[in-house]
Design a protein around this motif. Structure first.
Motif, mmCIF file in Angstrom:
data_model
loop_
_atom_site.group_PDB
_atom_site.id
_atom_site.type_symbol
_atom_site.label_atom_id
_atom_site.label_comp_id
_atom_site.label_asym_id
_atom_site.label_seq_id
_atom_site.Cartn_x
_atom_site.Cartn_y
_atom_site.Cartn_z
ATOM 1 N N VAL A 55 -9.412 10.450 6.558
ATOM 2 C CA VAL A 55 -8.001 9.885 6.038
ATOM 3 C C VAL A 55 -8.353 8.816 5.091
ATOM 4 N N HIS A 56 -7.460 9.004 3.919
ATOM 5 C CA HIS A 56 -7.573 8.023 3.019
ATOM 6 C C HIS A 56 -6.483 7.402 2.716
ATOM 7 N N THR A 57 -5.992 6.115 2.832
ATOM 8 C CA THR A 57 -4.872 5.369 2.374
ATOM 9 C C THR A 57 -5.018 4.495 1.417
ATOM 10 N N PRO A 58 -4.028 4.226 0.356
ATOM 11 C CA PRO A 58 -4.146 3.381 -0.631
ATOM 12 C C PRO A 58 -4.729 1.922 -0.135
ATOM 13 N N ASP A 59 -5.722 1.329 -0.496
ATOM 14 C CA ASP A 59 -6.117 -0.226 -0.124
ATOM 15 C C ASP A 59 -5.409 -1.229 -1.275
ATOM 16 N N LEU A 60 -5.702 -2.436 -1.002
ATOM 17 C CA LEU A 60 -5.215 -3.443 -1.939
ATOM 18 C C LEU A 60 -5.989 -3.461 -3.439
ATOM 19 N N ASP A 61 -7.265 -2.762 -3.336
ATOM 20 C CA ASP A 61 -7.707 -2.441 -4.748
ATOM 21 C C ASP A 61 -6.805 -1.497 -5.592
ATOM 22 N N PHE A 110 -4.812 -2.211 -9.137
ATOM 23 C CA PHE A 110 -5.247 -1.511 -10.181
ATOM 24 C C PHE A 110 -4.078 -0.848 -10.719
ATOM 25 N N ALA A 111 -3.043 -0.321 -9.772
ATOM 26 C CA ALA A 111 -1.662 0.472 -10.511
ATOM 27 C C ALA A 111 -1.062 -0.585 -10.982
ATOM 28 N N LEU A 112 -0.863 -1.981 -10.253
ATOM 29 C CA LEU A 112 0.072 -2.776 -10.885
ATOM 30 C C LEU A 112 -0.555 -3.658 -12.082
ATOM 31 N N THR A 113 -1.814 -3.772 -12.428
ATOM 32 C CA THR A 113 -2.483 -4.376 -13.457
ATOM 33 C C THR A 113 -3.194 -3.753 -14.473
ATOM 34 N N GLY A 114 -2.988 -2.242 -14.241
ATOM 35 C CA GLY A 114 -3.987 -1.325 -15.130
ATOM 36 C C GLY A 114 -5.190 -1.270 -14.653
ATOM 37 N N LYS A 137 0.707 -1.247 0.059
ATOM 38 C CA LYS A 137 0.095 -0.053 0.046
ATOM 39 C C LYS A 137 0.825 1.370 -0.116
ATOM 40 N N ARG A 138 1.932 1.372 0.783
ATOM 41 C CA ARG A 138 2.851 2.346 0.828
ATOM 42 C C ARG A 138 3.678 2.844 -0.580
ATOM 43 N N THR A 139 3.583 1.714 -1.437
ATOM 44 C CA THR A 139 4.012 1.962 -2.825
ATOM 45 C C THR A 139 3.143 2.608 -3.741
ATOM 46 N N ILE A 140 2.091 2.895 -3.378
ATOM 47 C CA ILE A 140 0.902 3.435 -4.333
ATOM 48 C C ILE A 140 0.536 4.808 -3.751
ATOM 49 N N PRO A 141 0.618 5.939 -4.789
ATOM 50 C CA PRO A 141 0.297 7.134 -4.224
ATOM 51 C C PRO A 141 -1.175 7.282 -4.476
ATOM 52 N N GLY A 142 -1.718 8.253 -3.764
ATOM 53 C CA GLY A 142 -3.204 8.483 -3.916
ATOM 54 C C GLY A 142 -3.648 8.866 -2.571
ATOM 55 N N GLY A 143 -2.970 8.481 -1.470
ATOM 56 C CA GLY A 143 -3.459 8.905 -0.114
ATOM 57 C C GLY A 143 -3.547 10.393 0.336
ATOM 58 N N HIS A 144 -4.579 10.593 0.887
ATOM 59 C CA HIS A 144 -5.034 11.976 1.119
ATOM 60 C C HIS A 144 -5.635 12.270 2.737
ATOM 61 N N GLN A 174 -8.644 18.521 -0.271
ATOM 62 C CA GLN A 174 -8.095 17.242 -0.416
ATOM 63 C C GLN A 174 -6.723 17.571 -0.317
ATOM 64 N N LEU A 175 -5.886 16.982 0.646
ATOM 65 C CA LEU A 175 -4.532 17.254 0.772
ATOM 66 C C LEU A 175 -3.716 15.960 0.533
ATOM 67 N N PRO A 176 -2.790 15.760 -0.197
ATOM 68 C CA PRO A 176 -1.901 14.604 -0.407
ATOM 69 C C PRO A 176 -1.354 14.372 0.929
#
Length: 327
Positions: free
Chosen positions: A301-307, A311-315, A234-241, A272-274
């Protein structure tokens, strides 16, 4: 990979290790160099879209099919040169139940005890213990075709455990189960791991991997796109805010003017703040609001989840495994 001793096993060896596994069917490459190292007594989850090669990995590691390249050891045994040693150490529960619906649950269990060459006394003892452990004693004398989906799945795993495997491959074990049965299955898996069993899990439910797995690998186009714990991925994926919502327009405009790198939603008065979701970042925002005398009516607070990871890894156009299964 570790070298085996006379008993075929090193105490420090991983439960499953693989280097460069390859498999192709005709001109279609299914696996293009897979590396794995799975510690004993852990849960490893393999995720990926349909056709990514998850089942092929399981079939190779359980000696059901051969690899075209690479090497692997399971329970300290080479899958190519010591398949009998591998088979003696593992249990496999497929996506579809392997129980016989025309006979009783106890008869299914006794049949498995015979297939594992247990003595009559030992078989009777193991069957009784497993029926009790999986809460199937009352249903043991009933035909399996009368069982619910959750009961059939519990029986399926109980049958897998008759031979006392230390490594279990579970291929989508909770597919089609209702939420209560799914959570019951999760508890069973946790208990297996607490007993030292290693679980290799493929699943169509991303939250299941998040809930159970010590490590997760995402398989995409024949390769491991990423591997790590759920939090690491999850930490490798941007988009947390951090999202701030206001009811007072003046407070909203003051905050929007003062805060940097903020996305505005003037219609609902939300900013919305990064953010990586850390406690330090959250405290910084709260301290700034207090110092400025600005009060937000809602903070989330939104942190990236496995979804997001999937999506980031498979498109972004790829469906999650659960979505594909529902089609």
């Amino acid at each position: 990979m570790p070298t085996s001793t006379n008993d075929g096993r090193r105490p420090s060896s991983p439960a499953i290790s693989a280097v460069g596994l390859r498999k192709a069917y005709g001109d279609k490459t299914v696996l293009d160099g897979i590396d794995l190292c799975i510690p004993e007594g852990s849960v490893f989850a393999l995720l990926g879209p349909n056709g990514a090669g998850k089942t092929t990995v399981v079939k190779i590691l359980s000696t059901l099919i051969g690899a075209d390249g690479g090497q692997a050891e399971v329970a300290g045994h080479n899958i190519a040169t010591e398949p009998d040693g591998v088979r003696a150490a593992i249990g496999v529960t497929g996506q579809f139940s392997a129980v016989d619906g025309l006979i009783t649950g106890e008869e299914n269990m006794r049949l498995m005890a015979d297939l594992n060459h247990l003595s009559k006394r030992k078989g009777k003892q193991v069957v009784a213990e497993l029926l009790e452990r999986f809460d199937l004693v009352e249903a043991a004398g009933k035909p399996v075709q009368s069982y619910s989906g959750g009961m059939k799945r519990r029986l399926d795993i109980a049958m897998t455990l008759v031979g006392g495997p230390r490594i279990i491959f579970l291929d989508e074990p909770t597919t089609g189960l209702d939420p209560r049965s799914r959570h019951n299955m999760w508890q069973i898996i946790r208990e297996l791991v607490s007993d030292g069993v290693t679980v290799f899990l493929t699943t169509q439910y991303l939250e299941e991997a998040d809930e159970l797995a010590d490590r997760i690998a995402v398989l995409h186009e024949g390769t491991i796109a990423a591997e790590g714990s759920a939090d690491e991925l999850k930490r490798t994926i941007p988009g947390g805010h951090i999202r701030l919502r206001f009811t007072d327009p003046s407070a909203y405009h003051s905050a929007a003017t003062a805060l940097r790198e903020v996305q505005r939603d003037d219609e609902v008065l939300a900013l919305q703040l990064p953010s990586g979701g850390s406690q330090r970042e959250l405290r910084s925002v709260l301290d700034w609001l207090d110092a400025a005398g600005i009060e937000a009516d809602e903070l989330t607070v939104h942190t990236p989840d496995l979804d997001d990871v999937f999506f980031a890894l498979t498109g972004n156009n790829a469906a999650t495994p659960a979505e594909e299964a529902a089609r």
